[in-house]
Motif scaffolding. Sequence first.
Motif, PDB file in Angstrom:
ATOM      1  N   LEU A   1      33.649  16.697 147.102  1.00 39.99           N
ATOM      2  CA  LEU A   1      33.652  15.276 147.377  1.00 39.99           C
ATOM      3  C   LEU A   1      34.126  14.949 145.887  1.00 39.99           C
ATOM      4  CD1 LEU A   1      29.847  14.355 148.270  1.00 39.99           C
ATOM      5  CD2 LEU A   1      31.865  13.321 149.530  1.00 39.99           C
ATOM      6  N   ILE A   2      33.999  15.883 145.228  1.00 43.05           N
ATOM      7  CA  ILE A   2      34.323  15.728 144.109  1.00 43.05           C
ATOM      8  C   ILE A   2      35.940  15.161 143.530  1.00 43.05           C
ATOM      9  CG2 ILE A   2      35.079  17.196 141.832  1.00 43.05           C
ATOM     10  CD1 ILE A   2      32.409  18.802 141.863  1.00 43.05           C
ATOM     11  N   PRO A   3      36.986  15.510 144.019  1.00 42.15           N
ATOM     12  CA  PRO A   3      38.197  15.125 144.262  1.00 42.15           C
ATOM     13  C   PRO A   3      37.675  13.451 144.682  1.00 42.15           C
ATOM     14  CG  PRO A   3      38.084  17.311 145.490  1.00 42.15           C
ATOM     15  CD  PRO A   3      36.952  16.811 145.030  1.00 42.15           C
ATOM     16  N   ILE A   4      37.412  12.704 145.520  1.00 45.70           N
ATOM     17  CA  ILE A   4      37.106  11.323 145.776  1.00 45.70           C
ATOM     18  C   ILE A   4      36.493  10.769 145.132  1.00 45.70           C
ATOM     19  CG2 ILE A   4      36.265  10.337 147.705  1.00 45.70           C
ATOM     20  CD1 ILE A   4      38.318  12.269 148.603  1.00 45.70           C
ATOM     21  N   ILE A   5      35.503  11.479 144.769  1.00 45.70           N
ATOM     22  CA  ILE A   5      35.182  10.598 143.028  1.00 45.70           C
ATOM     23  C   ILE A   5      35.978  10.683 142.057  1.00 45.70           C
ATOM     24  CG2 ILE A   5      32.992  10.742 141.549  1.00 45.70           C
ATOM     25  CD1 ILE A   5      31.297  12.094 143.849  1.00 45.70           C
ATOM     26  N   THR A   6      36.514  11.328 141.721  1.00 40.39           N
ATOM     27  CA  THR A   6      37.244  11.702 140.475  1.00 40.39           C
ATOM     28  C   THR A   6      38.346   9.960 140.937  1.00 40.39           C
ATOM     29  OG1 THR A   6      37.485  13.780 139.535  1.00 40.39           O
ATOM     30  CG2 THR A   6      39.914  12.672 139.317  1.00 40.39           C
ATOM     31  N   LEU A   7      38.788  10.119 142.250  1.00 35.85           N
ATOM     32  CA  LEU A   7      39.488   9.170 142.955  1.00 35.85           C
ATOM     33  C   LEU A   7      39.727   7.409 142.577  1.00 35.85           C
ATOM     34  CD1 LEU A   7      41.547  11.108 145.704  1.00 35.85           C
ATOM     35  CD2 LEU A   7      42.988  10.638 143.227  1.00 35.85           C
TER      36      LEU A   7
ATOM     37  N   LEU B   1      29.958   3.089 136.460  1.00 37.84           N
ATOM     38  CA  LEU B   1      30.097   5.320 136.297  1.00 37.84           C
ATOM     39  C   LEU B   1      28.252   5.291 136.657  1.00 37.84           C
ATOM     40  CD1 LEU B   1      32.106   6.643 133.942  1.00 37.84           C
ATOM     41  CD2 LEU B   1      31.642   7.318 135.833  1.00 37.84           C
ATOM     42  N   GLU B   2      27.780   4.645 135.940  1.00 38.28           N
ATOM     43  CA  GLU B   2      26.259   4.570 135.680  1.00 38.28           C
ATOM     44  C   GLU B   2      25.750   4.492 137.345  1.00 38.28           C
ATOM     45  OE1 GLU B   2      23.268   2.001 133.549  1.00 38.28           O
ATOM     46  OE2 GLU B   2      24.113   3.012 131.897  1.00 38.28           O
ATOM     47  N   PHE B   3      26.346   2.984 137.712  1.00 37.71           N
ATOM     48  CA  PHE B   3      25.485   2.964 139.079  1.00 37.71           C
ATOM     49  C   PHE B   3      25.776   3.584 140.091  1.00 37.71           C
ATOM     50  CE2 PHE B   3      27.133   1.620 143.290  1.00 37.71           C
ATOM     51  CZ  PHE B   3      25.529   0.738 143.813  1.00 37.71           C
ATOM     52  N   ILE B   4      27.412   5.078 139.939  1.00 33.51           N
ATOM     53  CA  ILE B   4      27.657   5.903 141.164  1.00 33.51           C
ATOM     54  C   ILE B   4      26.137   6.427 141.288  1.00 33.51           C
ATOM     55  CG2 ILE B   4      29.687   7.466 141.582  1.00 33.51           C
ATOM     56  CD1 ILE B   4      31.727   5.378 141.075  1.00 33.51           C
ATOM     57  N   THR B   5      26.481   7.273 139.847  1.00 30.77           N
ATOM     58  CA  THR B   5      26.050   8.243 139.635  1.00 30.77           C
ATOM     59  C   THR B   5      24.584   8.035 139.650  1.00 30.77           C
ATOM     60  OG1 THR B   5      26.892   9.239 137.431  1.00 30.77           O
ATOM     61  CG2 THR B   5      25.103   9.871 137.428  1.00 30.77           C
TER      62      THR B   5
ATOM     63  N   THR C   1      20.364  22.373 145.278  1.00 27.88           N
ATOM     64  CA  THR C   1      20.415  22.050 143.568  1.00 27.88           C
ATOM     65  C   THR C   1      22.094  22.187 144.090  1.00 27.88           C
ATOM     66  OG1 THR C   1      20.539  24.393 144.609  1.00 27.88           O
ATOM     67  CG2 THR C   1      18.598  23.435 142.935  1.00 27.88           C
ATOM     68  N   TRP C   2      22.742  22.579 145.110  1.00 28.89           N
ATOM     69  CA  TRP C   2      24.179  21.637 145.386  1.00 28.89           C
ATOM     70  C   TRP C   2      24.218  20.762 145.359  1.00 28.89           C
ATOM     71  CZ3 TRP C   2      21.523  25.388 148.680  1.00 28.89           C
ATOM     72  CH2 TRP C   2      21.310  24.478 149.670  1.00 28.89           C
ATOM     73  N   TYR C   3      23.664  19.858 146.262  1.00 30.59           N
ATOM     74  CA  TYR C   3      24.067  18.236 145.926  1.00 30.59           C
ATOM     75  C   TYR C   3      24.120  17.718 144.548  1.00 30.59           C
ATOM     76  CZ  TYR C   3      21.313  18.434 150.458  1.00 30.59           C
ATOM     77  OH  TYR C   3      20.718  19.152 151.369  1.00 30.59           O
ATOM     78  N   PHE C   4      23.736  18.705 143.421  1.00 29.98           N
ATOM     79  CA  PHE C   4      24.246  18.298 142.554  1.00 29.98           C
ATOM     80  C   PHE C   4      25.092  18.026 141.959  1.00 29.98           C
ATOM     81  CE2 PHE C   4      19.230  19.045 142.003  1.00 29.98           C
ATOM     82  CZ  PHE C   4      18.605  17.891 142.180  1.00 29.98           C
ATOM     83  N   ALA C   5      26.006  19.129 142.192  1.00 23.30           N
ATOM     84  CA  ALA C   5      27.553  19.211 141.706  1.00 23.30           C
ATOM     85  C   ALA C   5      27.959  17.619 140.694  1.00 23.30           C
ATOM     86  CB  ALA C   5      28.323  20.159 142.592  1.00 23.30           C
ATOM     87  N   PRO C   6      28.412  16.783 141.991  1.00 24.26           N
ATOM     88  CA  PRO C   6      28.975  15.529 141.976  1.00 24.26           C
ATOM     89  C   PRO C   6      28.454  14.774 140.482  1.00 24.26           C
ATOM     90  CG  PRO C   6      29.074  15.252 144.217  1.00 24.26           C
ATOM     91  CD  PRO C   6      28.043  16.784 143.816  1.00 24.26           C
ATOM     92  N   ILE C   7      27.126  15.342 140.675  1.00 24.49           N
ATOM     93  CA  ILE C   7      26.473  14.126 139.818  1.00 24.49           C
ATOM     94  C   ILE C   7      26.321  14.849 138.584  1.00 24.49           C
ATOM     95  CG2 ILE C   7      24.294  13.483 139.371  1.00 24.49           C
ATOM     96  CD1 ILE C   7      22.687  13.886 142.217  1.00 24.49           C
ATOM     97  N   ILE C   8      26.866  16.329 138.805  1.00 25.01           N
ATOM     98  CA  ILE C   8      27.149  16.840 137.656  1.00 25.01           C
ATOM     99  C   ILE C   8      28.182  16.203 136.566  1.00 25.01           C
ATOM    100  CG2 ILE C   8      26.662  18.810 135.625  1.00 25.01           C
ATOM    101  CD1 ILE C   8      24.569  19.761 137.704  1.00 25.01           C
ATOM    102  N   PHE C   9      28.798  16.229 137.514  1.00 20.68           N
ATOM    103  CA  PHE C   9      30.678  16.043 136.873  1.00 20.68           C
ATOM    104  C   PHE C   9      30.719  14.799 136.678  1.00 20.68           C
ATOM    105  CE2 PHE C   9      34.693  14.452 138.225  1.00 20.68           C
ATOM    106  CZ  PHE C   9      35.723  15.141 137.865  1.00 20.68           C
ATOM    107  N   LEU C  10      29.476  13.358 136.995  1.00 15.49           N
ATOM    108  CA  LEU C  10      29.768  12.032 136.347  1.00 15.49           C
ATOM    109  C   LEU C  10      29.345  11.987 135.138  1.00 15.49           C
ATOM    110  CD1 LEU C  10      29.478  10.671 139.974  1.00 15.49           C
ATOM    111  CD2 LEU C  10      30.543   9.714 138.082  1.00 15.49           C
ATOM    112  N   LEU C  11      27.902  13.023 135.370  1.00 12.62           N
ATOM    113  CA  LEU C  11      27.275  12.948 134.326  1.00 12.62           C
ATOM    114  C   LEU C  11      28.262  13.629 132.656  1.00 12.62           C
ATOM    115  CD1 LEU C  11      23.643  14.065 135.124  1.00 12.62           C
ATOM    116  CD2 LEU C  11      24.428  12.147 134.063  1.00 12.62           C
TER     117      LEU C  11
ATOM    118  N   MET D   1      29.433  12.309 129.452  1.00  8.71           N
ATOM    119  CA  MET D   1      29.076  13.211 128.181  1.00  8.71           C
ATOM    120  C   MET D   1      27.240  12.785 127.980  1.00  8.71           C
ATOM    121  SD  MET D   1      29.599  14.540 124.606  1.00  8.71           S
ATOM    122  CE  MET D   1      30.391  13.187 123.653  1.00  8.71           C
ATOM    123  N   LYS D   2      26.333  13.125 128.890  1.00  7.83           N
ATOM    124  CA  LYS D   2      25.174  12.894 129.353  1.00  7.83           C
ATOM    125  C   LYS D   2      24.223  14.501 129.502  1.00  7.83           C
ATOM    126  CE  LYS D   2      23.115   9.153 129.463  1.00  7.83           C
ATOM    127  NZ  LYS D   2      22.432   8.620 128.239  1.00  7.83           N
TER     128      LYS D   2
END
Length: 438
Positions: free
Chosen positions: A207-213, A353-357, A372-382, A386-387
């Motif tokens: 999901l991280i590449p998709i969220i990036t795009l 960004l805030e909404f997606i997160t 916990t692996w669900y959180f990887a895309p969220i941590i990428f956004l955070l 810089m939260k």
Amino acid sequence: MMKFKEYYLFILYSLILIIISLIPPIRNPNNTLYFLISYSLLLGTYFFIIKKDIEYSFQSIIIIYVITRIIIIPMYAWLSDDVFTYLWQGKLVYNGINIYNYFPLDNQLVNYRDNNWLMMGNITIPAIYPPIATYIFALNYKIANIFGSNEIIQFYSWKMILIIGELLSILLIKINTKIKNYNLLIYILNPLCLIEIIGQGHNDGLLIPIITLLIIAIYQSRNIFINSALIAIGALIKMTPIFLLPILFFRKFDKKIIVSIVASIFAILLVIIMSYPILNSKSALNNYNYGMSYFNFKAIFFSAPLEIVKFTLNILNIDNYWQKAPYIVYYSKLALIAIISIFYIYKKKDYQLEFITLVLAVAYLISTKVHTWYFAPIIFLLSIMMKKNYIFGLSIFMLSYYVYLFPSFTYYPLLDITIWVVAIAISYYSKEKNVGID
């Protein structure tokens, strides 16, 4: 540039990561204890490394990325067995089998059983991963076959796909935005993401590449249909991104509401059209619904919201409260996402960004099963925003693996809630402002 203290801490971080990577891949109390102690030390070291906002060169960031990934690659999957499901389903899809028509135990699939099948969990549950995810599983099987049909090769080729996706995400967001290198370091060194995505091989990394795009498209393009298509593609990897459709109604796009509605319908139709070739029979749909129902309402793990609802219903003497509680949690999640969406749509300024997160956080945290692996895309956004305190809070959830300290893998609701309270407290006291990528 790294100062002497940062070099020292990074060396310590790398040594602890090596220890975690070399823990024998056998799920038992001793190995779990070693892991929890090592992880706690790793998280503490991570805290001191990123405590100060030091500007690193992009070259240094890439070197750190490569070193940490090389260290964690040898780690075999033992905290979770999900990756073996990906590998086995990839084999089936590559061989032209519609995985939605069968259960893993069905006799029609006996000839395809291998070591991955033996290592799978939930072999009584049919496939639930959306189509694009299964095609990527099959692509991995095809790539692995170039080097041999060994399951070990399949496992490590899968890790390489995740690494390529992660690295492309870092390069794309660096090239197309004004993100600071320090923000990237926050993600790259996060121990949860390292262990769960590259260490254990969870497909949430896709999901991280998709969220990036999606982020790049939102900030650089007013073409609402590009964002619509990206949301649909994300939902075809894991269904959760479908909750991001309200972003198409944000002021950013400056479109009439009818255009936003059409874009939303376009995304839904894209998901249906891509799913139809493999979900076009009654048996496939029934199996998929059965699997989704199981994971939404029957599978339980580390859910403080569920335990609180169960406790409340029990106090109120509600009959069969343990059966009703999962439904209350699920529909509460949907209601909360709806409220959040309405709130952000009518804000004077757009906070994409805030909404997606926030939507992803609610979707994954207000659930009967919180992994916990669900959180990887969220941590990428955070990391982009810089939260750091929120990232530390989510990273503490890795202590949920305490269940493996006990031979029967027992979980204790009070301990679950305690971990949640600590994580929320750390996140709540964050005084950091959103940094963003503008």
